[in-house]
Design a protein around this motif. Structure first.
Motif, PDB file in Angstrom:
ATOM      1  N   UNK A   1       0.812  -1.220   0.000  1.00 19.96           N
ATOM      2  CA  UNK A   1       0.000   0.000   0.000  1.00 19.96           C
ATOM      3  C   UNK A   1       0.845   1.269   0.000  1.00 19.96           C
ATOM      4  N   UNK A   2       2.152   1.155   0.212  1.00 24.34           N
ATOM      5  CA  UNK A   2       3.007   2.340   0.298  1.00 24.34           C
ATOM      6  C   UNK A   2       2.966   3.185  -0.980  1.00 24.34           C
ATOM      7  N   UNK A   3       3.070   2.599  -2.185  1.00 25.97           N
ATOM      8  CA  UNK A   3       2.974   3.444  -3.388  1.00 25.97           C
ATOM      9  C   UNK A   3       1.649   4.204  -3.468  1.00 25.97           C
ATOM     10  N   UNK A   4       0.557   3.568  -3.049  1.00 27.31           N
ATOM     11  CA  UNK A   4      -0.732   4.253  -3.070  1.00 27.31           C
ATOM     12  C   UNK A   4      -0.766   5.382  -2.044  1.00 27.31           C
ATOM     13  N   UNK A   5      -0.176   5.162  -0.874  1.00 28.21           N
ATOM     14  CA  UNK A   5      -0.111   6.216   0.142  1.00 28.21           C
ATOM     15  C   UNK A   5       0.675   7.412  -0.386  1.00 28.21           C
ATOM     16  N   UNK A   6       1.765   7.137  -1.078  1.00 24.33           N
ATOM     17  CA  UNK A   6       2.555   8.227  -1.678  1.00 24.33           C
ATOM     18  C   UNK A   6       1.698   8.989  -2.691  1.00 24.33           C
ATOM     19  N   UNK A   7       0.918   8.276  -3.495  1.00 26.23           N
ATOM     20  CA  UNK A   7       0.042   8.932  -4.468  1.00 26.23           C
ATOM     21  C   UNK A   7      -1.055   9.755  -3.785  1.00 26.23           C
ATOM     22  N   UNK A   8      -1.543   9.299  -2.631  1.00 29.60           N
ATOM     23  CA  UNK A   8      -2.529  10.075  -1.872  1.00 29.60           C
ATOM     24  C   UNK A   8      -1.886  11.361  -1.382  1.00 29.60           C
ATOM     25  N   UNK A   9      -0.673  11.260  -0.828  1.00 32.94           N
ATOM     26  CA  UNK A   9       0.032  12.443  -0.320  1.00 32.94           C
ATOM     27  C   UNK A   9       0.306  13.435  -1.454  1.00 32.94           C
ATOM     28  N   UNK A  10       0.662  12.916  -2.638  1.00 39.18           N
ATOM     29  CA  UNK A  10       0.928  13.780  -3.795  1.00 39.18           C
ATOM     30  C   UNK A  10      -0.350  14.404  -4.347  1.00 39.18           C
ATOM     31  N   UNK A  11      -1.508  13.848  -4.000  1.00 40.63           N
ATOM     32  CA  UNK A  11      -2.772  14.360  -4.517  1.00 40.63           C
ATOM     33  C   UNK A  11      -3.217  13.679  -5.794  1.00 40.63           C
ATOM     34  N   UNK A  12      -2.546  12.605  -6.195  1.00 45.44           N
ATOM     35  CA  UNK A  12      -2.915  11.876  -7.410  1.00 45.44           C
ATOM     36  C   UNK A  12      -4.045  10.878  -7.169  1.00 45.44           C
ATOM     37  N   UNK A  13      -4.277  10.520  -5.908  1.00 46.56           N
ATOM     38  CA  UNK A  13      -5.352   9.595  -5.545  1.00 46.56           C
ATOM     39  C   UNK A  13      -6.042  10.140  -4.301  1.00 46.56           C
ATOM     40  N   UNK A  14      -7.313   9.763  -4.128  1.00 50.02           N
ATOM     41  CA  UNK A  14      -7.999  10.096  -2.884  1.00 50.02           C
ATOM     42  C   UNK A  14      -7.846   8.908  -1.940  1.00 50.02           C
ATOM     43  N   UNK A  15      -8.103   9.136  -0.691  1.00 49.87           N
ATOM     44  CA  UNK A  15      -7.937   8.086   0.312  1.00 49.87           C
ATOM     45  C   UNK A  15      -9.038   7.032   0.197  1.00 49.87           C
ATOM     46  N   UNK A  16     -10.215   7.434  -0.245  1.00 52.20           N
ATOM     47  CA  UNK A  16     -11.366   6.538  -0.321  1.00 52.20           C
ATOM     48  C   UNK A  16     -11.943   6.605  -1.729  1.00 52.20           C
ATOM     49  N   UNK A  17     -12.447   5.487  -2.219  1.00 53.69           N
ATOM     50  CA  UNK A  17     -13.123   5.471  -3.507  1.00 53.69           C
ATOM     51  C   UNK A  17     -12.619   4.352  -4.388  1.00 53.69           C
ATOM     52  N   UNK A  18     -13.251   4.172  -5.529  1.00 54.36           N
ATOM     53  CA  UNK A  18     -12.857   3.092  -6.430  1.00 54.36           C
ATOM     54  C   UNK A  18     -11.437   3.269  -6.950  1.00 54.36           C
ATOM     55  N   UNK A  19     -10.705   2.193  -6.979  1.00 59.08           N
ATOM     56  CA  UNK A  19      -9.359   2.222  -7.557  1.00 59.08           C
ATOM     57  C   UNK A  19      -9.472   2.171  -9.071  1.00 59.08           C
ATOM     58  N   UNK A  20      -8.546   2.820  -9.752  1.00 63.71           N
ATOM     59  CA  UNK A  20      -8.568   2.690 -11.215  1.00 63.71           C
ATOM     60  C   UNK A  20      -8.116   1.283 -11.609  1.00 63.71           C
ATOM     61  N   UNK A  21      -8.684   0.776 -12.673  1.00 66.36           N
ATOM     62  CA  UNK A  21      -8.254  -0.522 -13.188  1.00 66.36           C
ATOM     63  C   UNK A  21      -7.179  -0.315 -14.238  1.00 66.36           C
ATOM     64  N   UNK A  22      -6.311  -1.277 -14.352  1.00 66.37           N
ATOM     65  CA  UNK A  22      -5.321  -1.281 -15.414  1.00 66.37           C
ATOM     66  C   UNK A  22      -6.072  -1.458 -16.734  1.00 66.37           C
ATOM     67  N   UNK A  23      -5.761  -0.665 -17.778  1.00 67.28           N
ATOM     68  CA  UNK A  23      -6.437  -0.883 -19.065  1.00 67.28           C
ATOM     69  C   UNK A  23      -6.259  -2.333 -19.527  1.00 67.28           C
ATOM     70  N   UNK A  24      -7.334  -2.941 -19.966  1.00 65.84           N
ATOM     71  CA  UNK A  24      -7.286  -4.326 -20.420  1.00 65.84           C
ATOM     72  C   UNK A  24      -7.416  -5.335 -19.292  1.00 65.84           C
ATOM     73  N   UNK A  25      -7.818  -4.891 -18.091  1.00 61.17           N
ATOM     74  CA  UNK A  25      -7.942  -5.784 -16.937  1.00 61.17           C
ATOM     75  C   UNK A  25      -8.979  -6.868 -17.212  1.00 61.17           C
ATOM     76  N   UNK A  26      -8.627  -8.101 -16.879  1.00 61.56           N
ATOM     77  CA  UNK A  26      -9.529  -9.231 -17.060  1.00 61.56           C
ATOM     78  C   UNK A  26     -10.192  -9.589 -15.738  1.00 61.56           C
ATOM     79  N   UNK A  27     -11.421 -10.018 -15.823  1.00 62.74           N
ATOM     80  CA  UNK A  27     -12.164 -10.551 -14.684  1.00 62.74           C
ATOM     81  C   UNK A  27     -12.869 -11.801 -15.194  1.00 62.74           C
ATOM     82  N   UNK A  28     -12.681 -12.906 -14.495  1.00 65.06           N
ATOM     83  CA  UNK A  28     -13.253 -14.188 -14.930  1.00 65.06           C
ATOM     84  C   UNK A  28     -12.833 -14.502 -16.366  1.00 65.06           C
ATOM     85  N   UNK A  29     -11.568 -14.206 -16.697  1.00 60.13           N
ATOM     86  CA  UNK A  29     -10.975 -14.465 -18.017  1.00 60.13           C
ATOM     87  C   UNK A  29     -11.610 -13.680 -19.161  1.00 60.13           C
ATOM     88  N   UNK A  30     -12.325 -12.612 -18.844  1.00 58.50           N
ATOM     89  CA  UNK A  30     -12.919 -11.746 -19.866  1.00 58.50           C
ATOM     90  C   UNK A  30     -12.525 -10.302 -19.581  1.00 58.50           C
TER      91      UNK A  30
END
Length: 133
Positions: free
Chosen positions: A30-59
């Protein structure tokens, strides 16, 4: 369509999984995400962005969940969150769909009060109940 090209979530058979599991158990992942929160690139709460092309259940997520792109309707000035309501494996289709459904509920009903409640529950669960590091 199983076997589509894309990025799969790490599972036990993934090379390096044991290392990732160890870092997750100590919350070092979680340390990289905490750094991004401190930088203001992410909020502390809310949906995480998905990697483009992310698969779920092989789709690709957008094939499994037809309304997947609705989760991208949040205010573009609002940074993506470091936490989710629902985490875990997306190997099972129902679990992956539930993650998107929870993201959409969060986006549609966001309030500062709700964020404070999520943070309080997280602190209680992760730090006070002993399930965190």
């Amino acid at each position: 369509m199983p076997g589509c090209p894309g990025i799969k979530q790490a599972v036990q058979a993934t090379p390096g999984y044991a290392y990732r599991q160890d870092t997750a158990q100590t919350s070092l992942d979680e340390i990289p995400q905490l750094i991004n929160v401190i930088k203001g690139d992410m909020s502390l709460v809310g949906p995480r962005p998905h990697v483009p092309g992310m698969l779920a259940a092989d789709l690709p997520y957008e094939h499994l969940v037809p309304y997947y792109f609705q989760r991208h309707t949040r205010d573009p000035e609002s940074p993506a969150g470091a936490g989710e309501w629902l985490q875990g494996s997306t190997v099972e289709p129902n679990r992956a769909i539930s993650r998107i459904d929870y993201d959409l509920v969060y986006i549609e009903s966001w309030s500062l009060r709700m964020d404070i409640m999520i943070i309080a529950r997280t602190i209680r669960r992760e730090f006070l109940s002993g399930s965190g590091f």
